[in-house]
Write an enzyme that holds these catalytic residues in place. Structure first.
Site, PDB file in Angstrom:
ATOM      1  N   ASN A  78      -4.407   9.058   4.170  1.00  0.00           N
ATOM      2  CA  ASN A  78      -3.483   8.314   4.702  1.00  0.00           C
ATOM      3  C   ASN A  78      -3.990   6.982   5.212  1.00  0.00           C
ATOM      4  O   ASN A  78      -3.496   5.883   5.218  1.00  0.00           O
ATOM      5  CB  ASN A  78      -2.356   9.117   5.485  1.00  0.00           C
ATOM      6  CG  ASN A  78      -3.123   9.334   6.983  1.00  0.00           C
ATOM      7  OD1 ASN A  78      -3.308   8.116   7.460  1.00  0.00           O
ATOM      8  ND2 ASN A  78      -2.920  10.294   7.414  1.00  0.00           N
ATOM      9  N   HIS A 129      -5.913  -5.437  -2.827  1.00  0.00           N
ATOM     10  CA  HIS A 129      -6.419  -5.535  -1.463  1.00  0.00           C
ATOM     11  C   HIS A 129      -7.107  -6.955  -1.190  1.00  0.00           C
ATOM     12  O   HIS A 129      -7.673  -7.491  -0.534  1.00  0.00           O
ATOM     13  CB  HIS A 129      -8.125  -5.047  -1.683  1.00  0.00           C
ATOM     14  CG  HIS A 129      -8.051  -3.465  -1.727  1.00  0.00           C
ATOM     15  ND1 HIS A 129      -8.809  -2.500  -2.005  1.00  0.00           N
ATOM     16  CD2 HIS A 129      -6.734  -2.782  -1.354  1.00  0.00           C
ATOM     17  CE1 HIS A 129      -8.543  -1.293  -2.140  1.00  0.00           C
ATOM     18  NE2 HIS A 129      -7.159  -1.449  -1.443  1.00  0.00           N
ATOM     19  N   HIS A 157       0.310   4.626  -2.288  1.00  0.00           N
ATOM     20  CA  HIS A 157       0.314   6.208  -1.751  1.00  0.00           C
ATOM     21  C   HIS A 157       1.401   6.995  -2.432  1.00  0.00           C
ATOM     22  O   HIS A 157       1.225   8.055  -2.688  1.00  0.00           O
ATOM     23  CB  HIS A 157       0.054   6.123  -0.428  1.00  0.00           C
ATOM     24  CG  HIS A 157      -1.130   5.629   0.152  1.00  0.00           C
ATOM     25  ND1 HIS A 157      -1.862   6.550   1.228  1.00  0.00           N
ATOM     26  CD2 HIS A 157      -1.919   4.851  -0.139  1.00  0.00           C
ATOM     27  CE1 HIS A 157      -2.941   5.969   1.431  1.00  0.00           C
ATOM     28  NE2 HIS A 157      -3.132   4.873   0.586  1.00  0.00           N
ATOM     29  N   ARG A 213       0.670  -1.320   0.058  1.00  0.00           N
ATOM     30  CA  ARG A 213      -0.039   0.062  -0.090  1.00  0.00           C
ATOM     31  C   ARG A 213       1.072   1.418  -0.013  1.00  0.00           C
ATOM     32  O   ARG A 213       0.685   2.466  -0.585  1.00  0.00           O
ATOM     33  CB  ARG A 213      -1.096   0.044   1.138  1.00  0.00           C
ATOM     34  CG  ARG A 213      -1.834   1.080   1.357  1.00  0.00           C
ATOM     35  CD  ARG A 213      -2.957   0.924   2.373  1.00  0.00           C
ATOM     36  NE  ARG A 213      -3.947   1.972   2.143  1.00  0.00           N
ATOM     37  CZ  ARG A 213      -4.414   2.826   3.571  1.00  0.00           C
ATOM     38  NH1 ARG A 213      -3.935   2.514   4.489  1.00  0.00           N
ATOM     39  NH2 ARG A 213      -4.983   3.385   3.299  1.00  0.00           N
TER      40      ARG A 213
HETATM   41  C1  HEM Z   1      -8.588   2.254  -6.409  1.00  0.00           C
HETATM   42  C2  HEM Z   1      -8.473   2.920  -5.361  1.00  0.00           C
HETATM   43  C3  HEM Z   1      -8.107   2.531  -3.938  1.00  0.00           C
HETATM   44  C4  HEM Z   1      -8.871   2.768  -2.740  1.00  0.00           C
HETATM   45  C5  HEM Z   1     -10.297   3.577  -2.562  1.00  0.00           C
HETATM   46  C6  HEM Z   1      -8.218   2.164  -1.724  1.00  0.00           C
HETATM   47  C7  HEM Z   1      -8.707   2.253  -0.407  1.00  0.00           C
HETATM   48  C8  HEM Z   1      -7.998   1.560   0.674  1.00  0.00           C
HETATM   49  C9  HEM Z   1      -8.365   1.728   2.177  1.00  0.00           C
HETATM   50  C10 HEM Z   1      -9.595   2.551   2.596  1.00  0.00           C
HETATM   51  C11 HEM Z   1      -7.864   0.902   2.789  1.00  0.00           C
HETATM   52  C12 HEM Z   1      -7.991   0.447   4.301  1.00  0.00           C
HETATM   53  C13 HEM Z   1      -7.464   1.577   5.279  1.00  0.00           C
HETATM   54  C14 HEM Z   1      -7.894   1.423   6.506  1.00  0.00           C
HETATM   55  O1  HEM Z   1      -9.067   1.466   7.066  1.00  0.00           O
HETATM   56  O2  HEM Z   1      -7.032   1.158   7.476  1.00  0.00           O
HETATM   57  C15 HEM Z   1      -6.818   0.047   1.842  1.00  0.00           C
HETATM   58  C16 HEM Z   1      -6.144  -0.851   2.543  1.00  0.00           C
HETATM   59  C17 HEM Z   1      -5.192  -1.283   1.460  1.00  0.00           C
HETATM   60  N1  HEM Z   1      -4.771  -1.159   0.063  1.00  0.00           N
HETATM   61 FE1  HEM Z   1      -5.985   0.242  -0.890  1.00  0.00          FE
HETATM   62  N2  HEM Z   1      -7.160   1.565  -2.047  1.00  0.00           N
HETATM   63  C18 HEM Z   1      -7.031   1.609  -3.254  1.00  0.00           C
HETATM   64  C19 HEM Z   1      -6.136   1.097  -4.374  1.00  0.00           C
HETATM   65  C20 HEM Z   1      -5.020   0.345  -3.837  1.00  0.00           C
HETATM   66  C21 HEM Z   1      -3.911   0.090  -4.628  1.00  0.00           C
HETATM   67  C22 HEM Z   1      -3.710   0.346  -6.087  1.00  0.00           C
HETATM   68  C23 HEM Z   1      -3.035  -1.028  -4.039  1.00  0.00           C
HETATM   69  C24 HEM Z   1      -1.935  -1.703  -4.295  1.00  0.00           C
HETATM   70  C25 HEM Z   1      -1.577  -2.138  -5.404  1.00  0.00           C
HETATM   71  C26 HEM Z   1      -3.613  -0.888  -2.705  1.00  0.00           C
HETATM   72  C27 HEM Z   1      -3.293  -1.778  -1.524  1.00  0.00           C
HETATM   73  C28 HEM Z   1      -3.824  -1.780  -0.409  1.00  0.00           C
HETATM   74  C29 HEM Z   1      -3.432  -2.716   0.814  1.00  0.00           C
HETATM   75  C30 HEM Z   1      -2.337  -3.794   0.711  1.00  0.00           C
HETATM   76  C31 HEM Z   1      -4.247  -2.508   1.943  1.00  0.00           C
HETATM   77  C32 HEM Z   1      -3.990  -3.033   3.300  1.00  0.00           C
HETATM   78  C33 HEM Z   1      -3.137  -2.449   3.976  1.00  0.00           C
HETATM   79  C34 HEM Z   1      -2.489  -2.749   5.417  1.00  0.00           C
HETATM   80  O3  HEM Z   1      -3.274  -3.907   5.816  1.00  0.00           O
HETATM   81  O4  HEM Z   1      -1.799  -2.108   5.801  1.00  0.00           O
HETATM   82  N3  HEM Z   1      -4.845  -0.189  -2.494  1.00  0.00           N
HETATM   83  N4  HEM Z   1      -6.996   0.662   0.719  1.00  0.00           N
HETATM   84  C1  LIG Z   2      -3.738  10.102   9.127  1.00  0.00           C
HETATM   85  O1  LIG Z   2      -4.561  11.121   9.048  1.00  0.00           O
HETATM   86  C2  LIG Z   2      -5.285  11.176  10.314  1.00  0.00           C
HETATM   87  C3  LIG Z   2      -6.267  12.355   9.778  1.00  0.00           C
HETATM   88  O2  LIG Z   2      -5.654  13.648   9.241  1.00  0.00           O
HETATM   89  C4  LIG Z   2      -4.407  11.624  11.345  1.00  0.00           C
HETATM   90  O3  LIG Z   2      -5.021  11.923  12.493  1.00  0.00           O
HETATM   91  C5  LIG Z   2      -3.347  10.569  11.486  1.00  0.00           C
HETATM   92  O4  LIG Z   2      -2.323  10.953  12.430  1.00  0.00           O
HETATM   93  C6  LIG Z   2      -2.833  10.134  10.358  1.00  0.00           C
HETATM   94  N1  LIG Z   2      -1.641   9.111  10.170  1.00  0.00           N
HETATM   95  C7  LIG Z   2      -0.483   9.129  10.038  1.00  0.00           C
HETATM   96  C8  LIG Z   2       0.237   7.685  10.195  1.00  0.00           C
HETATM   97  O5  LIG Z   2       0.054  10.189  10.354  1.00  0.00           O
END
Ligand code: HEM
Ligand SMILES: *[C@@H]1O[C@H](CO)[C@@H](O)[C@H](O)[C@H]1NC(C)=O
Ligand SMILES: *[C@@H]1O[C@H](CO)[C@@H](O)[C@H](O)[C@H]1NC(C)=O
Ligand SMILES: *[C@@H]1O[C@H](CO)[C@@H](O)[C@H](O)[C@H]1NC(C)=O
Length: 363
Positions: free
Chosen positions: A112, A213, A84, A80
């Site tokens: 983030n 995902h 980003h 991820r």
């Molecule tokens: C297409 C648009 C995308 C959206 C809207 C999106 C959104 C998100 C969100 C909301 C999360 C969870 C964050 C949380 O609640 O902790 C997440 C996690 C993740 N995303 Fe995406 N994502 C996108 C694209 C991608 C892409 C392109 C990749 C990599 C190829 C990716 C890889 C991941 C991974 C591996 C996680 C899990 C991270 C962890 O476990 O620490 N995402 N994503």
């Molecule tokens: C991500 O953004 C939130 C909201 O702005 C903030 O509270 C949080 O500390 C940030 N996370 C990191 C790892 O900096």
């Protein structure tokens, strides 16, 4: 934003030429990573550190083998992190910069959404190992790209080669840039396609990259819009019931896995989830609902091989967005901070022209 992400079309002849070159490159045999690659951005090459740090790739991989064995979630976090980094201001390690009194870190911007501190620490630890072996020659942006690659493979995904030679930014992106570049999980396909088209990524790239995902976790806040106040009709009932155990009311601070079938394995089960209406975010499930992306989802659900091939192509393409190369940017001595001396005194106009030059090199 739109204007800053202009991208030139790549002629088919160039693609064919690059493909031919890739097939004859000895490096391909070395790592046994066949596949289809996008054209390389000018200034990047597969053997960038061949002379200056020949062990760079094995140092990164050895570190991550041990670190991911200890903490499997680190792989997801690194996959991820590369996303980003690249979506915001290009793959320039700007995401790694800590806040300073004058500049807020990208990490503090809304989307983030919990990038894991373990990922930032791993990148810095790897950088230290690389500096000991070779001096300060490997950029933080390249470390992020390599760490993401190894995380994919160590999680059970395909092996592939990473074009190298990125340099590190002097500044983080502004909060507005971050918020504009990263789509929200509540987005539907139309919004997602719009966001990706600004950086020259298409519907196939969207579906393949969303396959990231297949690993990792998400907080209730990222998908509770689908549970409350009313349940999203596109969500499988049993799956909704299961999610409500983890997130019983709005505002619960809890997490669940992104891929309910094989949460820690990099495979094509994410697409099988979508077919069963068990995608976690709106941005996931709508890939199956929307007729423009549905056939691509179905193809990847049927064929892991098709998914892996396209994921390599799209992730390598993503990994070359707006890169700094040559004498642009710098090689950081600490991935969390710009080098001492390259401070705010540097006229902003110089930094701007560096970024402008990089833009013309985007694929
Ligand atoms: C297409 C648009 C995308 C959206 C809207 C999106 C959104 C998100 C969100 C909301 C999360 C969870 C964050 C949380 O609640 O902790 C997440 C996690 C993740 N995303 Fe995406 N994502 C996108 C694209 C991608 C892409 C392109 C990749 C990599 C190829 C990716 C890889 C991941 C991974 C591996 C996680 C899990 C991270 C962890 O476990 O620490 N995402 N994503
Ligand atoms: C991500 O953004 C939130 C909201 O702005 C903030 O509270 C949080 O500390 C940030 N996370 C990191 C790892 O900096
Ligand atoms: C968090 O999720 C776990 C398992 O999914 C569940 O047992 C627990 O009750 C949840 N916590 C809250 C505060 O709802
Ligand atoms: C790297 O930079 C960060 C941010 O300025 C700082 O907190 C950290 O102590 C530095 N690490 C080293 C090893 O100097």
């Amino acid at each position: 934003m739109a204007a800053s992400r202009r991208c030139a079309a790549v002629p088919a002849a160039t693609l064919a030429l690059v493909a031919a070159l890739l097939m004859s490159a000895p490096a391909a045999a070395e790592v046994a990573a066949a596949g289809r690659y996008p054209p390389l951005a000018p200034g990047l090459s597969f053997d960038h550190y061949k002379k200056s740090c020949p062990k760079a790739e094995s140092i990164v991989k050895d570190f991550l083998k041990a670190a991911i064995r200890q903490n499997v979630g680190l792989a997801a976090a690194l996959i991820r992190l590369h996303f980003h980094d690249c979506f915001v201001q290009g793959c320039d390690a700007s995401i790694l910069l800590d806040s300073t009194p004058t500049e807020k870190s990208e990490q503090e911007a809304g989307p983030n959404l919990t990038l894991r501190p373990a990922a930032f620490k791993a990148i810095n630890d790897i950088r230290d190992h690389l500096e000991k072996a070779c001096g300060r020659v490997v950029s933080c942006a390249d470390i992020v790209a390599l760490a993401a690659r190894d995380s994919v493979q160590l999680g059970g995904g395909p092996a592939y080669r990473v074009p190298l030679g990125r340099r590190d930014s002097l500044k983080p992106a502004s909060q507005d840039t971050v918020n504009g570049a990263l789509p929200a999980p509540t987005s539907k396909v139309t919004t997602l396609l719009g966001a990706l088209s600004k950086i020259n990524l298409d519907a196939t790239d969207l579906v393949a990259l969303s396959g990231g995902h297949t690993v990792g976790i998400a907080h209730c806040s990222s998908f509770e819009n689908r549970l409350f106040p009313t349940q999203d009709a596109t969500m499988n009932q049993r799956f909704a019931g299961h999610l409500k155990l983890t997130c019983p009311v709005v505002g619960t601070v809890n997490t669940t896995v992104n891929d309910i079938r094989t949460p820690n394995t990099f495979d094509n089960k994410y697409y099988v989830d979508l077919l069963n209406r068990e995608g976690l975010f709106t941005s996931d499930q709508d890939l199956f609902t929307d007729g423009r992306t549905r056939p691509i989802v179905e193809n990847f659900a049927r064929s892991q091989k098709a998914f892996f091939e396209q994921f390599i192509f799209s992730y390598v393409k993503m990994g070359q967005i707006q890169v700094l190369t040559g004498s642009q940017g710098q090689i950081r001595a600490n991935c969390s901070a710009r080098n001492a001396g390259s401070n705010d005194d540097l006229p902003w106009s110089v930094v701007e022209s560096v970024v402008d030059a990089a833009e013309s090199l985007v694929l």
